[in-house]
Design a protein around this motif. Structure first.
Motif, mmCIF file in Angstrom:
data_model
loop_
_atom_site.group_PDB
_atom_site.id
_atom_site.type_symbol
_atom_site.label_atom_id
_atom_site.label_comp_id
_atom_site.label_asym_id
_atom_site.label_seq_id
_atom_site.Cartn_x
_atom_site.Cartn_y
_atom_site.Cartn_z
ATOM 1 N N LEU A 148 0.777 -1.205 -0.056
ATOM 2 C CA LEU A 148 0.059 0.310 -0.043
ATOM 3 C C LEU A 148 0.802 1.187 -0.247
ATOM 4 N N GLN A 149 0.191 2.193 -0.601
ATOM 5 C CA GLN A 149 0.945 3.641 -0.606
ATOM 6 C C GLN A 149 0.463 4.452 0.355
ATOM 7 N N THR A 150 0.939 4.324 1.627
ATOM 8 C CA THR A 150 0.300 5.312 2.784
ATOM 9 C C THR A 150 0.986 6.676 3.152
ATOM 10 N N VAL A 151 0.399 7.324 3.843
ATOM 11 C CA VAL A 151 0.934 8.661 3.947
ATOM 12 C C VAL A 151 2.321 8.562 4.785
ATOM 13 N N GLY A 152 2.550 7.363 5.118
ATOM 14 C CA GLY A 152 3.984 7.509 5.726
ATOM 15 C C GLY A 152 4.873 6.514 4.902
ATOM 16 N N GLY A 153 4.621 6.375 3.726
ATOM 17 C CA GLY A 153 5.363 5.537 2.787
ATOM 18 C C GLY A 153 4.915 4.154 2.452
ATOM 19 N N ASP A 154 5.449 3.534 1.662
ATOM 20 C CA ASP A 154 4.947 2.213 1.454
ATOM 21 C C ASP A 154 4.939 1.252 2.338
ATOM 22 N N MET A 155 3.953 0.478 2.443
ATOM 23 C CA MET A 155 3.656 -0.498 3.461
ATOM 24 C C MET A 155 3.289 -1.976 2.930
ATOM 25 N N GLY A 156 3.943 -2.907 3.539
ATOM 26 C CA GLY A 156 3.679 -4.257 2.857
ATOM 27 C C GLY A 156 2.960 -4.858 4.154
ATOM 28 N N VAL A 157 2.046 -5.779 3.890
ATOM 29 C CA VAL A 157 1.039 -6.372 4.805
ATOM 30 C C VAL A 157 1.055 -7.680 4.433
ATOM 31 N N MET A 158 1.073 -8.654 5.410
ATOM 32 C CA MET A 158 1.090 -9.871 5.491
ATOM 33 C C MET A 158 0.335 -10.536 6.509
ATOM 34 N N TYR A 159 -0.229 -11.870 6.516
ATOM 35 C CA TYR A 159 -1.031 -12.152 7.562
ATOM 36 C C TYR A 159 -0.122 -12.173 8.969
ATOM 37 N N GLY A 160 -0.960 -11.889 9.991
ATOM 38 C CA GLY A 160 -0.392 -11.727 11.207
ATOM 39 C C GLY A 160 0.081 -10.245 11.503
ATOM 40 N N HIS A 161 -0.132 -9.441 10.476
ATOM 41 C CA HIS A 161 0.253 -8.193 10.777
ATOM 42 C C HIS A 161 -0.379 -7.379 12.099
ATOM 43 N N ILE A 162 0.258 -6.401 12.726
ATOM 44 C CA ILE A 162 -0.662 -5.868 13.804
ATOM 45 C C ILE A 162 -1.494 -4.985 13.443
ATOM 46 N N PRO A 163 -2.657 -5.222 14.106
ATOM 47 C CA PRO A 163 -3.676 -4.284 13.718
ATOM 48 C C PRO A 163 -3.243 -2.733 13.415
ATOM 49 N N THR A 164 -3.827 -2.123 12.455
ATOM 50 C CA THR A 164 -3.528 -0.874 12.088
ATOM 51 C C THR A 164 -4.498 -0.342 11.337
ATOM 52 N N VAL A 165 -4.888 1.177 11.602
ATOM 53 C CA VAL A 165 -5.571 2.093 10.782
ATOM 54 C C VAL A 165 -4.778 3.150 10.161
ATOM 55 N N THR A 166 -4.649 3.445 8.865
ATOM 56 C CA THR A 166 -3.897 4.553 8.340
ATOM 57 C C THR A 166 -4.287 5.145 7.194
ATOM 58 N N ALA A 167 -4.095 6.325 6.764
ATOM 59 C CA ALA A 167 -4.573 7.113 5.447
ATOM 60 C C ALA A 167 -3.398 6.444 4.375
ATOM 61 N N ILE A 168 -4.285 6.176 3.055
ATOM 62 C CA ILE A 168 -3.483 5.980 1.843
ATOM 63 C C ILE A 168 -3.506 7.176 0.847
#
Length: 135
Positions: A26-46
Motif C-alpha cells: 500500500l502507498q500510505t501517507v507514511g510511505g509504502d507498507m507491506g502487509v502480510m498475515y499476522g500484521h499488527i492491527p493498524t488504521v492509516t491513511a493511503i
C-alpha cells in the motif's frame, strides 16, 4: 504459508475481494507498507496511487484514490472513493479525463474549481500510471 483476505470498498460497495493473499503493498501517507498475515492491527491513511496484491495465483494492481486502510491479522480492508483494477482501466477515457483536467487548470475562467480540477488530474494520471504497470 498463512494467507489473508483483501477487500477494497468504495461508496458503491465492494469492488475487489481476494482471498489467499500473501502480501499487499500500500502507498500510505507514511510511505509504502507491506502487509502480510499476522500484521499488527493498524488504521492509516493511503494516498491516491495503487495497491499491489500478491496472491497464490498471481498479482493484481488496483488504482485507488485517497482513503483509509484497516489492517487486521487475517484481513485488510481498504476504504476509498474510487478503485479500479489495472486491466479494467479504459486508457482512452483516462487520457481524455487528463486532457479535460489540464484544460480546466489552464483556463483562467473564474468558474473553474481549481481544487476539483487538480484532483481530477491526479486521478487520471494515476489511472494511466497503473495501467502501464501491466506492460
Amino acid at each position: 504459508m498463512n494467507t489473508m483476505n483483501v477487500n477494497i470498498v468504495t461508496p458503491n460497495g465492494s469492488v475487489y475481494n481476494q482471498d489467499n493473499v500473501e502480501i499487499t503493498v500500500l502507498q500510505t501517507v507514511g510511505g509504502d507498507m507491506g502487509v502480510m498475515y499476522g500484521h499488527i492491527p493498524t488504521v492509516t491513511a493511503i494516498h491516491t496511487g495503487y495497491v499491489k496484491v500478491h496472491y497464490t495465483d498471481g498479482i493484481d494492481y488496483i488504482a485507488v484514490s485517497d482513503g483509509f486502510v484497516e489492517i487486521r491479522q487475517e484481513k485488510t480492508s481498504i476504504i476509498v472513493q474510487t478503485a479500479e483494477k489495472a486491466e479494467d482501466i479504459d486508457v482512452r477515457r483516462a487520457e481524455s479525463a487528463k486532457e479535460r483536467a489540464e484544460s480546466h487548470l489552464n483556463n483562467n475562467d473564474e468558474d473553474t474549481d481549481i481544487n476539483r480540477a487538480k484532483r481530477a488530474l491526479e486521478r487520471a494520471e494515476n489511472r494511466l500510471k497503473v495501467s502501464d504497470l501491466l506492460k
